[in-house]
Enzyme design. Structure first.
Site, PDB file in Angstrom:
ATOM      1  N   LEU A  40       2.505  51.224 -20.542  1.00  0.00           N
ATOM      2  CA  LEU A  40       3.053  50.745 -19.268  1.00  0.00           C
ATOM      3  C   LEU A  40       3.169  51.882 -18.244  1.00  0.00           C
ATOM      4  CD1 LEU A  40       5.933  48.498 -20.678  1.00  0.00           C
ATOM      5  CD2 LEU A  40       3.805  47.699 -19.701  1.00  0.00           C
ATOM      6  N   GLU A  98      22.142  50.181 -41.740  1.00  0.00           N
ATOM      7  CA  GLU A  98      21.765  49.436 -42.958  1.00  0.00           C
ATOM      8  C   GLU A  98      20.885  50.277 -43.872  1.00  0.00           C
ATOM      9  OE1 GLU A  98      22.686  46.581 -44.020  1.00  0.00           O
ATOM     10  OE2 GLU A  98      23.544  45.541 -42.286  1.00  0.00           O
ATOM     11  N   CYS A 149      26.298  42.802 -49.934  1.00  0.00           N
ATOM     12  CA  CYS A 149      26.231  42.285 -48.551  1.00  0.00           C
ATOM     13  C   CYS A 149      25.073  42.942 -47.813  1.00  0.00           C
ATOM     14  CB  CYS A 149      27.516  42.587 -47.782  1.00  0.00           C
ATOM     15  SG  CYS A 149      29.003  41.952 -48.553  1.00  0.00           S
TER      16      CYS A 149
HETATM   17  P1  TGC Z   1      24.847  52.917 -57.434  1.00  0.00           P
HETATM   18  O1  TGC Z   1      26.055  53.789 -57.531  1.00  0.00           O
HETATM   19  O2  TGC Z   1      23.679  53.129 -58.340  1.00  0.00           O
HETATM   20  O3  TGC Z   1      25.213  51.377 -57.534  1.00  0.00           O
HETATM   21  C1  TGC Z   1      26.509  50.897 -57.383  1.00  0.00           C
HETATM   22  C2  TGC Z   1      26.515  49.434 -57.803  1.00  0.00           C
HETATM   23  O4  TGC Z   1      25.901  48.644 -56.779  1.00  0.00           O
HETATM   24  C3  TGC Z   1      24.765  47.933 -57.285  1.00  0.00           C
HETATM   25  N1  TGC Z   1      23.746  47.966 -56.228  1.00  0.00           N
HETATM   26  C4  TGC Z   1      23.435  46.923 -55.471  1.00  0.00           C
HETATM   27  N2  TGC Z   1      23.838  45.662 -55.481  1.00  0.00           N
HETATM   28  C5  TGC Z   1      23.318  44.839 -54.558  1.00  0.00           C
HETATM   29  N3  TGC Z   1      22.442  45.227 -53.615  1.00  0.00           N
HETATM   30  C6  TGC Z   1      22.018  46.499 -53.580  1.00  0.00           C
HETATM   31  N4  TGC Z   1      21.161  46.886 -52.630  1.00  0.00           N
HETATM   32  C7  TGC Z   1      22.509  47.409 -54.529  1.00  0.00           C
HETATM   33  N5  TGC Z   1      22.297  48.722 -54.761  1.00  0.00           N
HETATM   34  C8  TGC Z   1      23.070  49.053 -55.804  1.00  0.00           C
HETATM   35  C9  TGC Z   1      24.360  48.699 -58.519  1.00  0.00           C
HETATM   36  O5  TGC Z   1      23.679  47.875 -59.407  1.00  0.00           O
HETATM   37  C10 TGC Z   1      25.702  49.136 -59.049  1.00  0.00           C
HETATM   38  O6  TGC Z   1      26.316  48.030 -59.686  1.00  0.00           O
HETATM   39  P2  TGC Z   1      27.247  48.274 -60.988  1.00  0.00           P
HETATM   40  O7  TGC Z   1      27.589  46.898 -61.457  1.00  0.00           O
HETATM   41  O8  TGC Z   1      26.403  49.035 -61.952  1.00  0.00           O
HETATM   42  O9  TGC Z   1      28.424  49.064 -60.530  1.00  0.00           O
HETATM   43  O10 TGC Z   1      24.387  53.012 -55.967  1.00  0.00           O
HETATM   44  P3  TGC Z   1      23.002  53.497 -55.505  1.00  0.00           P
HETATM   45  O11 TGC Z   1      22.717  54.842 -56.140  1.00  0.00           O
HETATM   46  O12 TGC Z   1      21.974  52.443 -55.686  1.00  0.00           O
HETATM   47  O13 TGC Z   1      23.326  53.688 -53.971  1.00  0.00           O
HETATM   48  C11 TGC Z   1      22.937  54.821 -53.303  1.00  0.00           C
HETATM   49  C12 TGC Z   1      22.463  54.403 -51.921  1.00  0.00           C
HETATM   50  C13 TGC Z   1      22.231  55.679 -51.111  1.00  0.00           C
HETATM   51  C14 TGC Z   1      21.163  53.621 -52.039  1.00  0.00           C
HETATM   52  C15 TGC Z   1      23.548  53.535 -51.254  1.00  0.00           C
HETATM   53  O14 TGC Z   1      24.754  54.213 -51.227  1.00  0.00           O
HETATM   54  C16 TGC Z   1      23.145  53.096 -49.872  1.00  0.00           C
HETATM   55  O15 TGC Z   1      22.478  52.093 -49.699  1.00  0.00           O
HETATM   56  N6  TGC Z   1      23.554  53.871 -48.803  1.00  0.00           N
HETATM   57  C17 TGC Z   1      23.327  53.483 -47.427  1.00  0.00           C
HETATM   58  C18 TGC Z   1      24.570  52.846 -46.885  1.00  0.00           C
HETATM   59  C19 TGC Z   1      24.294  51.813 -45.838  1.00  0.00           C
HETATM   60  O16 TGC Z   1      23.228  51.232 -45.762  1.00  0.00           O
HETATM   61  N7  TGC Z   1      25.278  51.500 -45.032  1.00  0.00           N
HETATM   62  C20 TGC Z   1      25.166  50.452 -44.082  1.00  0.00           C
HETATM   63  C21 TGC Z   1      26.484  50.109 -43.466  1.00  0.00           C
HETATM   64  S1  TGC Z   1      26.570  48.520 -42.726  1.00  0.00           S
HETATM   65  C22 TGC Z   1      25.605  48.597 -41.372  1.00  0.00           C
HETATM   66  O17 TGC Z   1      24.921  49.523 -41.115  1.00  0.00           O
HETATM   67  C23 TGC Z   1      25.632  47.399 -40.520  1.00  0.00           C
HETATM   68  S2  TGC Z   1      24.627  47.452 -39.133  1.00  0.00           S
HETATM   69  C24 TGC Z   1      24.525  45.788 -38.890  1.00  0.00           C
HETATM   70  C25 TGC Z   1      24.004  45.348 -37.624  1.00  0.00           C
HETATM   71  O18 TGC Z   1      24.560  45.680 -36.558  1.00  0.00           O
HETATM   72  O19 TGC Z   1      23.012  44.572 -37.684  1.00  0.00           O
HETATM   73  P1  FAD Z   2      24.430  60.272 -42.319  1.00  0.00           P
HETATM   74  O1  FAD Z   2      24.648  59.514 -43.576  1.00  0.00           O
HETATM   75  O2  FAD Z   2      25.320  61.402 -42.011  1.00  0.00           O
HETATM   76  O3  FAD Z   2      22.905  60.773 -42.317  1.00  0.00           O
HETATM   77  C1  FAD Z   2      22.463  61.882 -41.522  1.00  0.00           C
HETATM   78  C2  FAD Z   2      21.002  62.194 -41.884  1.00  0.00           C
HETATM   79  O4  FAD Z   2      20.938  62.606 -43.258  1.00  0.00           O
HETATM   80  C3  FAD Z   2      20.069  60.975 -41.764  1.00  0.00           C
HETATM   81  O5  FAD Z   2      18.837  61.387 -41.235  1.00  0.00           O
HETATM   82  C4  FAD Z   2      19.873  60.560 -43.214  1.00  0.00           C
HETATM   83  O6  FAD Z   2      18.641  59.883 -43.438  1.00  0.00           O
HETATM   84  C5  FAD Z   2      19.893  61.894 -43.911  1.00  0.00           C
HETATM   85  N1  FAD Z   2      20.194  61.808 -45.340  1.00  0.00           N
HETATM   86  C6  FAD Z   2      21.195  61.133 -45.920  1.00  0.00           C
HETATM   87  N2  FAD Z   2      21.170  61.289 -47.257  1.00  0.00           N
HETATM   88  C7  FAD Z   2      20.097  62.076 -47.524  1.00  0.00           C
HETATM   89  C8  FAD Z   2      19.526  62.601 -48.723  1.00  0.00           C
HETATM   90  N3  FAD Z   2      20.049  62.356 -49.928  1.00  0.00           N
HETATM   91  N4  FAD Z   2      18.421  63.377 -48.620  1.00  0.00           N
HETATM   92  C9  FAD Z   2      17.893  63.654 -47.402  1.00  0.00           C
HETATM   93  N5  FAD Z   2      18.391  63.183 -46.243  1.00  0.00           N
HETATM   94  C10 FAD Z   2      19.480  62.418 -46.306  1.00  0.00           C
HETATM   95  N6  FAD Z   2      28.197  50.596 -40.419  1.00  0.00           N
HETATM   96  C11 FAD Z   2      29.048  49.632 -40.873  1.00  0.00           C
HETATM   97  O7  FAD Z   2      29.697  49.798 -41.897  1.00  0.00           O
HETATM   98  N7  FAD Z   2      29.198  48.470 -40.187  1.00  0.00           N
HETATM   99  C12 FAD Z   2      28.517  48.205 -39.036  1.00  0.00           C
HETATM  100  O8  FAD Z   2      28.671  47.129 -38.446  1.00  0.00           O
HETATM  101  C13 FAD Z   2      27.625  49.204 -38.526  1.00  0.00           C
HETATM  102  N8  FAD Z   2      26.990  49.013 -37.336  1.00  0.00           N
HETATM  103  C14 FAD Z   2      26.267  50.044 -36.789  1.00  0.00           C
HETATM  104  C15 FAD Z   2      25.767  49.927 -35.500  1.00  0.00           C
HETATM  105  C16 FAD Z   2      25.080  50.973 -34.907  1.00  0.00           C
HETATM  106  C17 FAD Z   2      24.576  50.859 -33.509  1.00  0.00           C
HETATM  107  C18 FAD Z   2      24.853  52.163 -35.642  1.00  0.00           C
HETATM  108  C19 FAD Z   2      24.109  53.318 -35.040  1.00  0.00           C
HETATM  109  C20 FAD Z   2      25.344  52.287 -36.917  1.00  0.00           C
HETATM  110  C21 FAD Z   2      26.068  51.243 -37.506  1.00  0.00           C
HETATM  111  N9  FAD Z   2      26.652  51.383 -38.779  1.00  0.00           N
HETATM  112  C22 FAD Z   2      27.501  50.412 -39.260  1.00  0.00           C
HETATM  113  C23 FAD Z   2      26.584  52.657 -39.480  1.00  0.00           C
HETATM  114  C24 FAD Z   2      25.252  52.920 -40.171  1.00  0.00           C
HETATM  115  O9  FAD Z   2      25.136  52.166 -41.330  1.00  0.00           O
HETATM  116  C25 FAD Z   2      25.175  54.421 -40.451  1.00  0.00           C
HETATM  117  O10 FAD Z   2      24.962  55.058 -39.220  1.00  0.00           O
HETATM  118  C26 FAD Z   2      24.088  54.768 -41.435  1.00  0.00           C
HETATM  119  O11 FAD Z   2      24.351  54.250 -42.710  1.00  0.00           O
HETATM  120  C27 FAD Z   2      23.891  56.287 -41.539  1.00  0.00           C
HETATM  121  O12 FAD Z   2      25.110  56.942 -41.727  1.00  0.00           O
HETATM  122  P2  FAD Z   2      25.523  58.166 -40.779  1.00  0.00           P
HETATM  123  O13 FAD Z   2      25.331  57.735 -39.378  1.00  0.00           O
HETATM  124  O14 FAD Z   2      26.854  58.643 -41.184  1.00  0.00           O
HETATM  125  O15 FAD Z   2      24.417  59.266 -41.074  1.00  0.00           O
END
Ligand code: TGC
Ligand code: FAD
Length: 385
Positions: free
Chosen positions: A340, A365, A240
């Site tokens: 500005l 994200e 997603c």
């Molecule tokens: P890894 O353990 O190696 O992989 C697990 C499984 O996932 C697959 N995979 C992916 N599939 C699709 N898209 C991707 N981008 C994928 N990345 C990995 C992978 O192939 C594996 O599959 P399987 O079949 O082998 O089990 O995971 P990784 O080492 O790649 O992940 C580490 C890392 C740090 C990159 C990942 O945990 C990550 O992306 N962390 C950040 C979390 C994040 O972005 N959270 C966002 C929350 S939602 C949000 O912020 C909404 S804001 C929305 C808004 O308001 O607009």
């Molecule tokens: P942390 O993961 O605690 O990170 C803290 C710091 O550590 C960051 O600077 C990061 O870059 C750094 N860091 C992390 N890993 C490493 C590493 N290996 N090496 C060095 N530095 C590292 N999430 C949802 O699920 N759904 C939503 O709808 C959603 N909406 C959001 C809306 C807003 C306005 C905001 C602010 C966030 C939202 N999020 C949502 C959450 C968002 O995805 C997280 O804030 C984001 O993934 C970072 O996680 P965290 O805030 O816990 O920071």
């Protein structure tokens, strides 16, 4: 050529893509820009715009028409994000979450019954969704998930909490990711289910025109029919994120264009030391450099969109563009705020609002660091997380 399209990227769009862009641009100009400064000031999401957003076909725009959606291509989805974020990142967030984080998993991982139950009403804006992946102890590492679902007869019982959830208090349904004995699974949890509560996060300095919440699950019981049956493991939520991040590569281009447009106009009219600020070499270098970075970002996302439409887009390519374009936009928003002068610090002008919003966009994200490390791993083959 306009400052915001020096390479005539528009000419590389199809007629349908151009029509989509024009429709959303008109909506942003007429309906969003007149109110959004006040919404940000008041910390209010303009919910009254949701029916119009839905009637323009912007919710789940890439999903098929048989589910009430517009069936548009990926480039059109990108343009929707760009034009909405030219208004405000909060509105683009609303559409990203509804489309890529809620409708997409129901479509991609749900049963046919779940698709028919939810997608048409979500496309119509009658049902709003939120996506719960992040937890309070660390969003970058979702594999370390504490929220869990335990099987109990034919039901599941969910316990745990989620934090920073966009649309949390607005939502009628939450897509909740939880650890189970068979790996991470997704559940559709309806508002009002006993034990499920949402609490709005206050005092935000960023994305003030968007609702952000914590979600709490205290023995929340859901039937097995609420589970998304067709995916298990972290690849479910990460899949997603790839969809949503793709849209977020386009959105900040819109925010940067809005800032450049504003700073350009202002610096042409602001007379200092007997000539417009725009007549100074330092202002021109700054403005030119912004146009250069915007042009590069536009070409990056258009190619990314073409790859997505061809079915070959890789998550690492999305990471590179998310990193580049968020960094590009936040830097430009701050530089425009500077051009500005004092006028740049209130919501009368857009630059500071965009700059503050982009603090969230560069973090959610996947933070900038997360995306840099994804590219580092791609280059070296070494996982440095
Ligand atoms: P890894 O353990 O190696 O992989 C697990 C499984 O996932 C697959 N995979 C992916 N599939 C699709 N898209 C991707 N981008 C994928 N990345 C990995 C992978 O192939 C594996 O599959 P399987 O079949 O082998 O089990 O995971 P990784 O080492 O790649 O992940 C580490 C890392 C740090 C990159 C990942 O945990 C990550 O992306 N962390 C950040 C979390 C994040 O972005 N959270 C966002 C929350 S939602 C949000 O912020 C909404 S804001 C929305 C808004 O308001 O607009
Ligand atoms: P942390 O993961 O605690 O990170 C803290 C710091 O550590 C960051 O600077 C990061 O870059 C750094 N860091 C992390 N890993 C490493 C590493 N290996 N090496 C060095 N530095 C590292 N999430 C949802 O699920 N759904 C939503 O709808 C959603 N909406 C959001 C809306 C807003 C306005 C905001 C602010 C966030 C939202 N999020 C949502 C959450 C968002 O995805 C997280 O804030 C984001 O993934 C970072 O996680 P965290 O805030 O816990 O920071």
């Amino acid at each position: 050529l306009p400052a915001y399209d020096l390479y005539d990227v528009r000419s590389m769009l199809s007629d349908e893509e151009r029509a989509v862009q024009e429709a959303v641009a008109r909506f942003t100009d007429e309906r969003v820009l007149p109110i959004i400064g006040d919404c940000f000031d008041q910390g209010r999401f303009p919910k009254e715009l949701v029916p119009e957003i839905a009637s323009l076909g912007l919710l789940g725009s890439s999903l098929p028409e048989e589910y009430g959606c517009a069936g548009l291509n990926a480039v059109s989805y990108g343009l929707i994000c760009q034009e909405l974020e030219r208004g405000d990142s909060g509105l683009r967030s609303f559409v990203s979450v509804q489309s890529s984080l809620c409708m997409y998993p129901i479509y991609a991982y749900g049963s046919e019954e779940q698709r028919r139950q939810w997608l048409p009403r979500m496309a119509a804006g009658e049902v709003i969704g939120c996506f719960g992946l992040t937890e309070p102890h660390g969003g970058s590492d979702p594999a370390n998930m504490k929220t869990h679902a335990k099987k109990d007869g034919g039901d599941w019982v969910i316990n745990g909490s989620k934090m920073w959830i966009t649309n949390g208090n607005l939502a009628d349904i939450a897509i909740v990711w939880a650890q189970t004995d068979e790996g991470i699974q997704g559940f559709i949890v309806e508002k009002g289910t006993p034990g499920f509560t949402a609490q709005e996060i206050k005092h935000k300095m960023s994305l003030r025109a968007s609702v952000t919440s914590s979600l709490f699950f205290d023995n929340v019981r859901v039937p097995d029919s609420a589970r998304l049956p067709n995916v298990k493991g972290l690849k479910g939520p990460l899949g997603c994120l790839t969809q949503a991040r793709y849209g977020i590569t386009w959105g900040p281009v819109g925010a940067a264009i809005a800032c450049l447009d504003e700073a350009l106009n202002y610096s042409k009219e602001r007379i200092l030391f007997g000539r417009p600020v725009a007549a100074t070499q330092s202002a021109q270098i700054k403005l030119a450099d912004m146009a250069r970075r915007i042009t590069l970002a536009q070409l990056l996302v258009l190619q990314l969109g073409r790859l997505k439409d061809a079915g070959t887009m890789q998550p690492q390519q999305v990471s590179l563009a998310k990193w580049n374009n968020c960094r590009m936009a936040i830097d430009i928003a701050r530089e425009c705020r500077d051009l500005l002068g004092g006028a740049g610090i209130t919501t009368e002008h857009a630059a500071i609002r965009h700059a503050l919003n982009l603090e969230s966009v560069i973090t959610y994200e996947g933070t900038e660091t997360v995306h840099q490390l994804v590219i580092g791993r791609e280059l070296t083959g070494i996982n440095a997380f």
